[in-house]
Design an enzyme around this catalytic site. Structure first.
Site, PDB file in Angstrom:
ATOM      1  N   GLY A   5     -25.777 -29.646 -64.895  1.00 12.50           N
ATOM      2  CA  GLY A   5     -26.362 -30.322 -63.741  1.00 12.50           C
ATOM      3  C   GLY A   5     -27.604 -29.611 -63.228  1.00 12.50           C
ATOM      4  O   GLY A   5     -27.950 -29.712 -62.054  1.00 12.50           O
ATOM      5  N   ASP A  34     -32.340 -39.682 -53.369  1.00 14.30           N
ATOM      6  CA  ASP A  34     -33.660 -40.041 -53.924  1.00 14.30           C
ATOM      7  C   ASP A  34     -33.799 -41.524 -54.222  1.00 14.30           C
ATOM      8  O   ASP A  34     -34.776 -42.150 -53.831  1.00 14.30           O
ATOM      9  CB  ASP A  34     -34.069 -39.147 -55.113  1.00 14.30           C
ATOM     10  CG  ASP A  34     -33.132 -39.162 -56.302  1.00 14.30           C
ATOM     11  OD1 ASP A  34     -32.061 -39.801 -56.232  1.00 14.30           O
ATOM     12  OD2 ASP A  34     -33.486 -38.520 -57.328  1.00 14.30           O
ATOM     13  N   ASP A  90     -35.371 -34.812 -60.053  1.00  7.65           N
ATOM     14  CA  ASP A  90     -35.342 -33.786 -61.098  1.00  7.65           C
ATOM     15  C   ASP A  90     -36.736 -33.526 -61.672  1.00  7.65           C
ATOM     16  O   ASP A  90     -37.141 -32.373 -61.864  1.00  7.65           O
ATOM     17  CB  ASP A  90     -34.393 -34.191 -62.228  1.00  7.65           C
ATOM     18  CG  ASP A  90     -33.004 -34.526 -61.713  1.00  7.65           C
ATOM     19  OD1 ASP A  90     -32.681 -34.122 -60.582  1.00  7.65           O
ATOM     20  OD2 ASP A  90     -32.245 -35.206 -62.434  1.00  7.65           O
ATOM     21  N   TYR A  99     -22.658 -42.596 -62.064  1.00 12.37           N
ATOM     22  CA  TYR A  99     -23.924 -42.492 -61.334  1.00 12.37           C
ATOM     23  C   TYR A  99     -24.445 -43.885 -60.976  1.00 12.37           C
ATOM     24  O   TYR A  99     -24.759 -44.170 -59.824  1.00 12.37           O
ATOM     25  CB  TYR A  99     -24.942 -41.731 -62.187  1.00 12.37           C
ATOM     26  CG  TYR A  99     -26.244 -41.451 -61.477  1.00 12.37           C
ATOM     27  CD1 TYR A  99     -26.409 -40.293 -60.730  1.00 12.37           C
ATOM     28  CD2 TYR A  99     -27.307 -42.351 -61.535  1.00 12.37           C
ATOM     29  CE1 TYR A  99     -27.602 -40.027 -60.075  1.00 12.37           C
ATOM     30  CE2 TYR A  99     -28.497 -42.102 -60.887  1.00 12.37           C
ATOM     31  CZ  TYR A  99     -28.639 -40.939 -60.164  1.00 12.37           C
ATOM     32  OH  TYR A  99     -29.820 -40.683 -59.515  1.00 12.37           O
TER      33      TYR A  99
HETATM   34  C1  GLA Z   1     -29.198 -36.449 -60.614  1.00 11.90           C
HETATM   35  C2  GLA Z   1     -30.327 -37.462 -60.712  1.00 11.90           C
HETATM   36  C3  GLA Z   1     -31.272 -37.318 -59.514  1.00 11.90           C
HETATM   37  C4  GLA Z   1     -30.500 -37.356 -58.197  1.00 11.90           C
HETATM   38  C5  GLA Z   1     -29.312 -36.398 -58.243  1.00 11.90           C
HETATM   39  C6  GLA Z   1     -28.416 -36.515 -57.061  1.00 11.90           C
HETATM   40  O1  GLA Z   1     -29.702 -35.158 -60.737  1.00 11.90           O
HETATM   41  O2  GLA Z   1     -31.036 -37.306 -61.912  1.00 11.90           O
HETATM   42  O3  GLA Z   1     -32.259 -38.322 -59.555  1.00 11.90           O
HETATM   43  O4  GLA Z   1     -30.103 -38.656 -57.892  1.00 11.90           O
HETATM   44  O5  GLA Z   1     -28.515 -36.606 -59.400  1.00 11.90           O
HETATM   45  O6  GLA Z   1     -29.076 -36.172 -55.896  1.00 11.90           O
END
Ligand code: GLA
Length: 357
Positions: free
Chosen positions: A106, A19, A154, A203
């Site tokens: 998650g 994303d 998300d 991240y």
């Molecule tokens: C988390 C982040 C999202 C995306 C995912 C991995 O959920 O909040 O924005 O980057 O990781 O795809």
């Protein structure tokens, strides 16, 4: 007058860490989420009550600032601040928050809390954002107020979910489409019981490595290149693997959409295995426990595909399974996980569900 808003969590089906690279991603809203119920207080106080905690802040002291304790409230306060900064008439309220979503699995409990807060404020104070603007305001709250540089996945998933449909998000065009889910298949989520915490820094580090790769490749974002070009470019080994994960995932999402449209669940499942393997080897955002869950799933009849879902570094996997076999598959996974890893896991069969309401 009392108002209630509900926003679901999500599973990411394909398109891991694409994303923020302006790529594409497939997800679904699940049938668990967060509910906020409350009323306007008539003054400037915001009182928030969750299962066992309470927080009160006073808007008379200025715009909300991030809290150092009770950090769970920051997801709500960040949205309130974003709305106030955008000129929406939010005032004091008291609200109770309840959840059917495990935190740290998650499954985007944070986005669900943000989206529920936004919708609740809209209803309570009589204004309305477009669905995409709602998702974007919530994402911004997480970026600037909570300090996680997440992409739009998300929040879009929580807003745009639909019954029995996946969500196809193009993060560059900022367009969202629902793609029907094939009959005869179900989604089984398995929580590894090892918490996923995006505030841990990994991240943002992965994100920086992706941007570095794009820079060396001379493109605006990894969306603009291919796995072939990444393999041929003069990249450092780690950065190359990070980029390959993203380009591979984007390619898999485009194939995945076609497979869903033609009802080919088994073909879609193959892409899920490949996605997890790429997380394990290239992006290194898997864990021993998530790998164990995917290996176990691979040996069980009736499982078509399985992969980690969301940011990684802990959390859950999502598996595509034969409809009607969830009980048998779940108990097999649970049994083998304890044997292999020594801790228990939880499984949740989830319908692909409607978004925030
Ligand atoms: C988390 C982040 C999202 C995306 C995912 C991995 O959920 O909040 O924005 O980057 O990781 O795809």
């Amino acid at each position: 007058m009392q108002m209630t808003a509900y926003a679901p969590g999500r599973v990411e089906l394909l398109g891991n860490h694409t994303d923020y690279n302006e790529g594409v991603v497939l997800s679904a809203a699940i049938d668990r989420g967060i509910t906020i119920t409350g009323e306007a207080s008539g003054g400037s106080l915001i009182s928030l009550q969750s299962a066992d905690r309470e927080v009160t802040i006073d808007l008379a002291n200025g715009l909300p600032e991030p809290l150092a304790t009770n950090t769970w409230a920051n997801y709500l306060l960040g949205v309130v601040r974003g709305l106030l900064e955008a000129g929406y008439p939010v005032a004091g309220f008291s609200a109770k928050i309840s959840s059917t979503l495990p935190t740290g699995a998650g499954l985007s409990s944070s986005a669900a809390l943000e989206v529920a807060t936004c919708l609740f404020s809209e209803k309570l104070f009589g204004f309305s954002l477009s669905p995409l603007d709602r998702a974007k305001l919530c994402k911004r709250a997480e970026n600037v107020f909570v300090g996680v540089n997440c992409g739009l996945l998300d929040q879009v998933s929580s807003v745009f979910g639909a019954e029995n449909a996946a969500i196809f998000l193009d993060c560059r065009a900022e367009t969202v489409a629902n793609v029907g889910f094939p009959d005869g298949f179900e989604l089984l989520i398995t929580d590894s019981s090892v918490k996923h915490e995006l505030t841990g820094g990994e991240y943002n580090e992965r994100r920086a490595q992706c941007f570095e790769a794009a820079k060396v490749l001379g493109v605006k974002a990894l969306r603009d290149t291919t796995s072939e070009a990444v393999l041929a470019a003069p990249l450092d080994d780690v950065v190359r693997r990070r980029a390959l994960h993203v380009t591979g995932e984007i390619e898999r999402v485009f194939r995945g959409v076609e497979l869903l449209r033609t009802g080919n669940g088994a073909g879609f499942g193959e892409l899920m295995w490949a996605s997890h393997e790429s997380s394990r080897v290239n992006f290194e955002n898997s864990t021993e426990e998530l790998d164990a869950l995917v290996e176990i799933a691979h040996q069980i009849p009736g499982v078509y595909g399985s992969r980690l879902t969301g940011g990684g570094f802990g959390g859950a996997t999502v598996s595509l399974i034969d409809a009607g076999k969830a009980d048998a598959i779940s108990s097999e996974i649970q049994k083998r996980y304890v044997e292999k890893v020594g801790i228990e896991c939880k499984t949740y069969l989830s319908r692909l569900s409607q978004g925030a309401r």
